[in-house]
Design a protein around this motif. Structure first.
Motif, PDB file in Angstrom:
ATOM      1  N   GLU A  92       0.821  -1.214   0.000  1.00  0.00           N
ATOM      2  CA  GLU A  92       0.000   0.000   0.000  1.00  0.00           C
ATOM      3  C   GLU A  92       0.857   1.267   0.000  1.00  0.00           C
ATOM      4  OE1 GLU A  92      -3.741  -1.747   2.637  1.00  0.00           O
ATOM      5  OE2 GLU A  92      -1.973  -0.910   3.640  1.00  0.00           O
ATOM      6  N   TYR A  93       1.895   1.282   0.832  1.00  0.00           N
ATOM      7  CA  TYR A  93       2.636   2.520   1.083  1.00  0.00           C
ATOM      8  C   TYR A  93       3.753   2.769   0.078  1.00  0.00           C
ATOM      9  CZ  TYR A  93       4.754   6.221   3.936  1.00  0.00           C
ATOM     10  OH  TYR A  93       5.254   7.426   4.395  1.00  0.00           O
ATOM     11  N   LEU A  94       4.380   1.691  -0.415  1.00  0.00           N
ATOM     12  CA  LEU A  94       5.567   1.858  -1.259  1.00  0.00           C
ATOM     13  C   LEU A  94       5.376   1.400  -2.701  1.00  0.00           C
ATOM     14  CD1 LEU A  94       8.311   0.745   1.299  1.00  0.00           C
ATOM     15  CD2 LEU A  94       7.723   3.078   0.595  1.00  0.00           C
ATOM     16  N   TRP A  95       4.239   0.810  -3.006  1.00  0.00           N
ATOM     17  CA  TRP A  95       3.942   0.456  -4.400  1.00  0.00           C
ATOM     18  C   TRP A  95       2.810   1.328  -4.919  1.00  0.00           C
ATOM     19  CZ3 TRP A  95       2.256  -5.185  -6.151  1.00  0.00           C
ATOM     20  CH2 TRP A  95       1.994  -5.168  -7.523  1.00  0.00           C
ATOM     21  N   ALA A  96       1.612   1.171  -4.362  1.00  0.00           N
ATOM     22  CA  ALA A  96       0.469   1.951  -4.832  1.00  0.00           C
ATOM     23  C   ALA A  96       0.522   3.395  -4.356  1.00  0.00           C
ATOM     24  CB  ALA A  96      -0.830   1.292  -4.367  1.00  0.00           C
ATOM     25  N   GLY A  97       0.958   3.596  -3.105  1.00  0.00           N
ATOM     26  CA  GLY A  97       0.920   4.922  -2.497  1.00  0.00           C
ATOM     27  C   GLY A  97       1.662   6.008  -3.242  1.00  0.00           C
ATOM     28  N   PRO A  98       2.885   5.769  -3.728  1.00  0.00           N
ATOM     29  CA  PRO A  98       3.603   6.834  -4.435  1.00  0.00           C
ATOM     30  C   PRO A  98       2.872   7.331  -5.681  1.00  0.00           C
ATOM     31  CG  PRO A  98       5.134   5.158  -3.723  1.00  0.00           C
ATOM     32  CD  PRO A  98       3.765   4.616  -3.435  1.00  0.00           C
ATOM     33  N   TYR A  99       2.125   6.454  -6.349  1.00  0.00           N
ATOM     34  CA  TYR A  99       1.308   6.909  -7.481  1.00  0.00           C
ATOM     35  C   TYR A  99       0.102   7.691  -6.976  1.00  0.00           C
ATOM     36  CZ  TYR A  99       3.827   3.947 -10.832  1.00  0.00           C
ATOM     37  OH  TYR A  99       4.793   3.393 -11.621  1.00  0.00           O
ATOM     38  N   ALA A 100      -0.636   7.095  -6.038  1.00  0.00           N
ATOM     39  CA  ALA A 100      -1.871   7.715  -5.559  1.00  0.00           C
ATOM     40  C   ALA A 100      -1.632   9.079  -4.938  1.00  0.00           C
ATOM     41  CB  ALA A 100      -2.554   6.792  -4.549  1.00  0.00           C
ATOM     42  N   SER A 101      -0.417   9.301  -4.397  1.00  0.00           N
ATOM     43  CA  SER A 101      -0.128  10.551  -3.689  1.00  0.00           C
ATOM     44  C   SER A 101       0.235  11.701  -4.619  1.00  0.00           C
ATOM     45  CB  SER A 101       1.034  10.334  -2.707  1.00  0.00           C
ATOM     46  OG  SER A 101       2.246  10.088  -3.412  1.00  0.00           O
ATOM     47  N   THR A 102       0.399  11.422  -5.916  1.00  0.00           N
ATOM     48  CA  THR A 102       0.927  12.461  -6.811  1.00  0.00           C
ATOM     49  C   THR A 102      -0.122  13.062  -7.739  1.00  0.00           C
ATOM     50  OG1 THR A 102       1.666  10.745  -8.369  1.00  0.00           O
ATOM     51  CG2 THR A 102       3.268  11.556  -6.772  1.00  0.00           C
ATOM     52  N   GLY A 103      -1.388  12.760  -7.516  1.00  0.00           N
ATOM     53  CA  GLY A 103      -2.413  13.423  -8.322  1.00  0.00           C
ATOM     54  C   GLY A 103      -3.589  12.517  -8.619  1.00  0.00           C
ATOM     55  N   ILE A 104      -4.697  13.126  -9.022  1.00  0.00           N
ATOM     56  CA  ILE A 104      -5.923  12.375  -9.309  1.00  0.00           C
ATOM     57  C   ILE A 104      -5.717  11.395 -10.448  1.00  0.00           C
ATOM     58  CG2 ILE A 104      -8.306  12.592 -10.115  1.00  0.00           C
ATOM     59  CD1 ILE A 104      -8.454  15.288  -8.705  1.00  0.00           C
ATOM     60  N   ASP A 105      -5.044  11.836 -11.508  1.00  0.00           N
ATOM     61  CA  ASP A 105      -4.839  10.958 -12.660  1.00  0.00           C
ATOM     62  C   ASP A 105      -3.901   9.808 -12.327  1.00  0.00           C
ATOM     63  OD1 ASP A 105      -6.535  12.402 -14.342  1.00  0.00           O
ATOM     64  OD2 ASP A 105      -4.950  13.792 -14.902  1.00  0.00           O
ATOM     65  N   ALA A 106      -2.883  10.071 -11.524  1.00  0.00           N
ATOM     66  CA  ALA A 106      -1.966   8.999 -11.123  1.00  0.00           C
ATOM     67  C   ALA A 106      -2.678   7.998 -10.233  1.00  0.00           C
ATOM     68  CB  ALA A 106      -0.746   9.577 -10.416  1.00  0.00           C
ATOM     69  N   ASP A 107      -3.578   8.481  -9.386  1.00  0.00           N
ATOM     70  CA  ASP A 107      -4.366   7.602  -8.535  1.00  0.00           C
ATOM     71  C   ASP A 107      -5.263   6.714  -9.394  1.00  0.00           C
ATOM     72  OD1 ASP A 107      -5.466   6.529  -6.195  1.00  0.00           O
ATOM     73  OD2 ASP A 107      -7.047   8.044  -6.124  1.00  0.00           O
TER      74      ASP A 107
END
Length: 315
Positions: A92-107
């Motif tokens: 959650e924190y180191l695979w998906a999280g870095p994408y989700a934390s950088t913007g709506i489209d990245a999420d």
């Protein structure tokens, strides 16, 4: 439900190399309608106040031992129950999280492409021929994470080693999911003059790979492994080290030996090719998905430093 496009198996040989193998299949994975939530692990995985992997990504997580997840001639150890939730927090924190934390489209990007099924195992998978699987993905539908019983939040090598660290493995495999769905950038495969195919394992050193415009020997196999290795290294290796090793031009005038001068120049030429590929990949993610891959890298590195400092995943 996601289609399986290819079977990609990530393997580590006894000399600490790994390779991906493909098998064209068209099976499908269907997430369970009523997952088992009889234990604290399953409650975290499936019913965690709307924040579980199942609730967020529709991802089913298998941690109980099932012989069907390995071949009859393979050996492995189940994950210990106490490591299930910490392993999931890494995902959650180191695979998906870095994408989700950088913007709506990245999420939206990570939610759209995140695998439908994860399998945890405690050890590597040991084969009769002496090879050892690091982890593998089946066409984006299932990703199996291995060696999770060695989980150590303060062991940077376990987390990030480019030849088998858990983060290098998952980000490499996720890059396969990306190109299976959206191909690779136009022109990426022509930046380097040639790939080595199965010759990648015939004594190819990292310097040899750099001279060819790849970040690791396995990237010399073909353009798809090159693409995945570029991205996993860019994200997982800290920025200064990545740029020092693969981007920055070395001052060759500091050498006096003719052979060393030639070697320096060849490495610099290879770094120029790697730099071109990085620029192309970054533009590809930005133009096609509105994902800032460098921002994802910065988020991952910041999070990684916190994990190591705290010896755990921040709440």
């Amino acid at each position: 439900m996601k289609n399986i496009v290819k079977l990609i198996i990530l393997m580590l040989s006894v000399t600490c190399f790994y390779q991906c193998q493909s098998d064209d299949t068209n099976a499908q994975f269907v997430a369970p309608e009523n997952p088992d939530i009889s234990s604290a692990n399953d409650q975290y995985l499936y019913d965690n106040d709307g924040k579980s992997l199942f609730e967020t990504y529709g991802t089913a997580t298998r941690w109980r031992w099932n012989d069907n997840f390995i071949d009859p001639d393979e050996r492995a150890t189940p994950i210990e129950a106490d490591f299930v939730i910490p392993s999931t927090k890494i995902v959650e924190y180191l695979w998906a999280g870095p994408y989700a934390s950088t913007g709506i489209d990245a999420d939206a990007f990570i939610k759209d492409l995140f695998p439908a099924e994860l399998v945890y195992m405690g050890s590597y998978i040991f084969n009769e021929d002496g090879t050892v699987k690091l982890g593998f993905a089946e066409g984006g539908a299932r990703v199996t994470l291995l060696n999770m019983n060695d989980l150590d939040f303060q062991n940077r090598e376990w987390l990030t080693d480019p030849s088998g660290g858990i983060l290098a493995t998952v980000h490499h495999e996720f890059s396969h999911i990306v190109h299976q769905n959206h191909d690779i950038p136009v022109g990426f495969n022509t930046i380097s003059e040639s790939y080595l195919g199965n010759g990648w394992s015939n004594g190819v050193s990292r310097d040899d790979a750099i001279k060819l415009g790849m970040v690791r020997n396995y990237g010399t196999l073909n353009e798809y492994e090159d693409f995945c290795e570029i991205i996993s290294h860019l994200l997982v290796v800290d920025k200064d080290t990545f740029e020092e090793d693969f981007i920055n031009q070395e001052d060759c005038t500091t050498y006096t030996d003719a052979g060393e001068i030639v070697n320096c120049r060849e490495l610099n030429e290879g770094r120029q090719l790697i730099s071109q590929k990085v620029d192309l990949v970054v533009d590809f993610y930005k133009n096609n998905f509105n994902v800032d891959l460098l921002a994802v890298r910065d988020s991952l590195q910041t999070r990684l430093d916190k994990v190591i400092e705290m010896n755990g995943i921040p709440e």
